[in-house]
Structure formats: C-alpha cells, structure tokens
Write a protein that holds these residues in place. Structure first.
Motif, PDB file in Angstrom:
ATOM      1  N   ASP A 135       0.835  -1.196   0.000  1.00 62.19           N
ATOM      2  CA  ASP A 135       0.000   0.000   0.000  1.00 62.19           C
ATOM      3  C   ASP A 135       0.880   1.261   0.000  1.00 62.19           C
ATOM      4  OD1 ASP A 135      -2.920   1.016   0.481  1.00 62.19           O
ATOM      5  OD2 ASP A 135      -1.656   2.170   1.839  1.00 62.19           O
ATOM      6  N   SER A 150       1.327   3.934  -3.052  1.00 63.96           N
ATOM      7  CA  SER A 150       0.908   5.326  -2.875  1.00 63.96           C
ATOM      8  C   SER A 150       2.111   6.267  -2.853  1.00 63.96           C
ATOM      9  CB  SER A 150       0.026   5.488  -1.638  1.00 63.96           C
ATOM     10  OG  SER A 150       0.654   4.924  -0.529  1.00 63.96           O
ATOM     11  N   ARG A 183      -7.345  -2.194  -4.306  1.00 65.38           N
ATOM     12  CA  ARG A 183      -7.206  -1.064  -3.377  1.00 65.38           C
ATOM     13  C   ARG A 183      -8.297  -0.012  -3.537  1.00 65.38           C
ATOM     14  NH1 ARG A 183      -3.233  -2.210  -0.109  1.00 65.38           N
ATOM     15  NH2 ARG A 183      -2.237  -4.051  -0.951  1.00 65.38           N
ATOM     16  N   SER A 231     -10.653   0.852  -0.371  1.00 59.99           N
ATOM     17  CA  SER A 231     -10.775   2.222   0.088  1.00 59.99           C
ATOM     18  C   SER A 231     -12.255   2.628   0.168  1.00 59.99           C
ATOM     19  CB  SER A 231      -9.986   3.095  -0.888  1.00 59.99           C
ATOM     20  OG  SER A 231     -10.129   4.401  -0.563  1.00 59.99           O
ATOM     21  N   GLN A 258     -13.734   1.026   3.160  1.00 54.54           N
ATOM     22  CA  GLN A 258     -13.267   1.684   4.385  1.00 54.54           C
ATOM     23  C   GLN A 258     -14.028   2.995   4.600  1.00 54.54           C
ATOM     24  OE1 GLN A 258      -9.053   1.800   3.458  1.00 54.54           O
ATOM     25  NE2 GLN A 258      -8.642  -0.105   4.564  1.00 54.54           N
ATOM     26  N   GLU A 259     -14.193   3.757   3.524  1.00 58.99           N
ATOM     27  CA  GLU A 259     -14.879   5.053   3.650  1.00 58.99           C
ATOM     28  C   GLU A 259     -16.348   4.878   4.032  1.00 58.99           C
ATOM     29  OE1 GLU A 259     -13.394   8.066   3.619  1.00 58.99           O
ATOM     30  OE2 GLU A 259     -11.577   6.842   3.460  1.00 58.99           O
TER      31      GLU A 259
END
Ligand code: RM4
Ligand code: MN
Ligand code: MN
Length: 427
Positions: free
Chosen positions: A308, A312, A355, A359, A362-363
């Motif tokens: 990750d 990023s 990913r 994400s 997760q949000e």
C-alpha cells in the motif's frame, strides 16, 4: 554440487503442468483486471537477504543438534547460500554476523561471494556474548552498561564491524543488544536508555554516508524483566534522535504474542523510519521459525501495508528485507528456500488487493466487505506466478525437489567432517 543443468532438467519435466496452471490463473486474474505478467515481473524483482547464521543449525538454551555437512566457516556458509540463491534467485544479499563470520581476508571473502553472484548486505554486531580473550564482560550490558569502559569496548566492536563491512561492500549495519535487567530495580530505565543513545551516537557518526544504521528492538530475552530497546516507540525515538541514517528494524518475533505487528509497520512507514525487517515466524516469543509457517495471514497483512505504501508513493520508503531464523529441526537450506518463497508469496498476494474497492469499503464503514477484499487476495494461490518468476530468472520451478535430488547435502557431508556436538545453543 548443484548445477544449472539439474535445475533446467527439472524445469523441463514440469514445464507443461506449470504452463497450464499459469494460463488458468492468468484467466482468473484477467477477470479481475489484473495482468499476470506485471506480477511475474514484480516477483522476479523481489529481494530478501539471507542470514549467514541461518545456514548453520540453530539451537536453544537446552541444546544444539548439529548435522552432517553443516558449514564450518563463512566460506562454507556462502556455498550453502549460493545453493539457496541458485534455486530461488531472490536471495543474492547475505547478512553477516561479527565475530562469527569475521574474515581473515576481507577482499578474498568479497571476491568469493561476488563470484557466486552474492553480495554482503548488512553487518550485524554481537555484544550479547563474551568472546574469548575479551577484556570486559557483557553480562550486565554493552552499549548501555553502567561502566564506561564496557560501553567503549562495545562501541569499538561496532566500529570494527562497519570497517569490515566497508571492505566487503556492505551497505548497512544492524545493531541488536541484549541489554536489560532480570529484576525490578536492577536497571534505571531512563539512565540506561540515555547511555545507550550516547553509545549509539558514536556508532552513528561512523556509519558511512551511503549506509543505513538499523536498530532492532525486542521486548524480552535474554533479559527477562526489562530490555533497554524494548519496543518500536523507543526505537522510533532513538532513530529520530540519531538522524537520517538511523532506521528502525522490525524483527517479527520481537513482540509480545498477539501484538498487531502490521500496525507497527504502518506507523513506522508513516513516521518515515521503517528501515527493514528480520522476517521469521513465532508462536510464543522470539521463536525464529520459518517465515510464514505459523501466521501466514499476518505476513500477508504486513505486506499489505508495505505494498500500500509502495503504491501510494510514500517517500523515504525503501525497507531492507532480511531473514533472521534459527533452523533447529530442518535442513537450513530447505528452510531458507521455503521462507524466501513465502515472502515473495505474501508480497505478490498483497499486490492482488483491489485497493480502490478496499478504500471505498473503508470510507463507507463496510467492515465485512473490507475484510472480504483482503481475503480475496490472500486466498488466491499465486504459486504459478512464483514458479514462473523463478524459472524465468534461471531458478527452479520446484526448488525443494531439485535440491533433494541434487545430492548436495550428501556431498557436503562427505566434504565437511562431522560437527562437534556442542552444548547450549546461541540463537
Ligand atoms: C537476536 C536478534 C538479532 C540476531 C541475534 C542472533 O534475537 O534477532 O537480530 O542477530 O538474535
Ligand atoms: Mn533479528
Ligand atoms: Mn531475534
């Protein structure tokens, strides 16, 4: 001897089956919009350093059981490391431990390694044991000892390691100390850490500009009540105090059982001080078992953080991957082969994580689907990718199979006279 021809013959024998498995996986991944070729390329680039002390038999405080053909010196250790490297191709770097591996002739040792496609990666100092003829004892500590003379002796040893490392072309120095106390009151916690940092500062100043200094925390052992560099927070504080060439090293086995090591990894990444790893696995303590043998999901979750960060584009992120294991019941070459494969597996599985989806989950606080997203990656069998990467870089599709049929260990058993039966083990 293990020859390239032996490897190629094995690879040819299994080529059709591997191609079929690979094509099948390629189709499955294509449905998930994943290009299998980019994963093979990543697997080919993956590197993990092998510890010189890992090719010999480890031990416990109760005993150590040598084996026929065990390497007796650093040159023989490098011969065994070469076998691992030839078969898996991910392990050209070697970590050395001084004085265990102290070379008589550094230039010769370097040439010996390089002619086998190997190089010396990290130097490791040893101030957790007394050596024959050593003037002062480390029984009550080394870099943090109450006696300035002992501290100086320990610093001098580390400077010598760096100097040897420079001759060998190494690029980092790793310091783990056994300093600590067995009883409440024995060690003044704050003063001991001050002394440790002071000594480490001297070592830091001798670390070449292009090198990194790794410090390794450990919550207990050999001290059973308190240790001076006890956890990642203290390690982070020390590396910050020291400066940009100092980095925290995470040895997976140096944490209490059930500790969430992956969050420690994420924190050190975020704070710009994750220097590298000593990979191994454990059930209870610093068991030094083979990477991925006990908690493969944890290993995946650690690589999930690493990948990750890599994807990023986190700056100051170039962790050194190293193994630190003790092989008590297996042929060390086989354990090192298996462990390096398991690390590459976790690395590639972590590349499979969707990913974008993760994400989103997760949000939106969708815990179930977030976990499912990780599990989808973790449960994908990437073995055909790993085998193909090995074959394409000249290694073996089935490294253990080739090794077992090569007769290498039998040959070393004949060449290297039987080991002396020693008493207590050391690591
Ligand atoms: C320690 C630590 C160090 C290693 C020694 C032999 O527990 O993990 O990295 O050098 O063992
Ligand atoms: Mn270690
Ligand atoms: Mn350890």
């Amino acid at each position: 001897m293990l020859t390239d021809t032996q490897i190629q013959e094995h690879n040819q024998a299994g080529a059709t089956a591997l191609a079929e498995d690979f094509d099948h996986l390629a189709l499955q991944l294509a449905r998930r919009n994943i290009d299998i070729e980019s994963l093979v390329a990543r697997a080919e680039k993956f590197r993990v350093a092998v510890p010189s002390w890992g090719v010999g038999r480890g031990g416990t405080r109760f005993g150590r059981f040598g084996f026929a053909g065990e390497p007796r010196n650093i040159l023989e250790k490098l011969e065994d490391c070469e076998v691992v490297f030839k078969l898996v191709r991910t392990t050209p770097g070697i970590s050395l431990h001084i004085p265990w591996d102290k070379p008589e002739n550094a230039a010769q040792l370097r040439a010996f390694a390089e002619s086998r496609g190997l190089f010396i990666d990290s130097m490791n100092s040893n101030t957790f044991q007394d050596q024959p003829g050593q003037p002062l004892s480390y029984q009550f500590g080394s870099l943090s000892h109450t006696d300035r003379g002992v501290r100086q002796q320990a610093v001098a040893h580390n400077l010598e390691c760096i100097q040897i490392g420079q001759q060998l072309g190494a690029r980092s120095h790793t310091v783990w100390i056994g300093d600590g106390g067995n009883f409440p009151g024995q060690v003044h916690f704050r003063r001991a850490l001050d002394r440790y940092l002071d000594s480490l500062g001297e070592i830091y100043r001798a670390v070449p500009e292009t090198w990194r200094l790794f410090i390794e925390h450990k919550f207990y052992e050999p001290a059973f009540y308190s240790t001076v560099l006890n956890d990642w927070g203290t390690s982070y504080y020390c590396t910050r105090e020291l400066g940009p060439r100092a980095w925290s090293l995470v040895d997976l086995g140096h944490h209490a059982p059930n500790v969430n090591v992956e969050i420690i990894v994420a924190r050190l990444i975020q704070f710009g001080k994750l220097g590298g790893f000593h990979f191994n696995d454990s059930q209870y303590g610093d068991d030094d078992l083979d990477a991925g043998s006990i908690k493969p999901f944890q290993l995946f979750l650690i690589f999930n953080e690493l990948v990750d960060a890599e994807l990023s584009g986190v700056t100051a992120f170039d962790p050194a991957y190293m193994l630190d294991q003790s092989h008590n019941v297996t042929d060390p070459i086989e354990s090192l082969i298996t462990s390096s494969v398991e690390l590459t597996r976790a690395y590639i599985q972590a590349q499979l994580v969707d990913r974008g989806a993760l994400s989103k989950f997760q949000e939106s606080n969708d815990a179930l689907m977030a976990l499912q997203t990780l599990k989808q990656a973790y449960t994908t069998d990437v073995s055909p990718i790993l085998a193909t990467a090995r074959v394409r870089s000249g290694g073996a599709a089935d490294p253990i199979g080739v090794y077992r049929s090569s007769g290498y260990r039998k040959a070393t058993a004949a060449d290297r006279p039987a080991p002396v039966r020693l008493g207590a083990g050391i690591v």
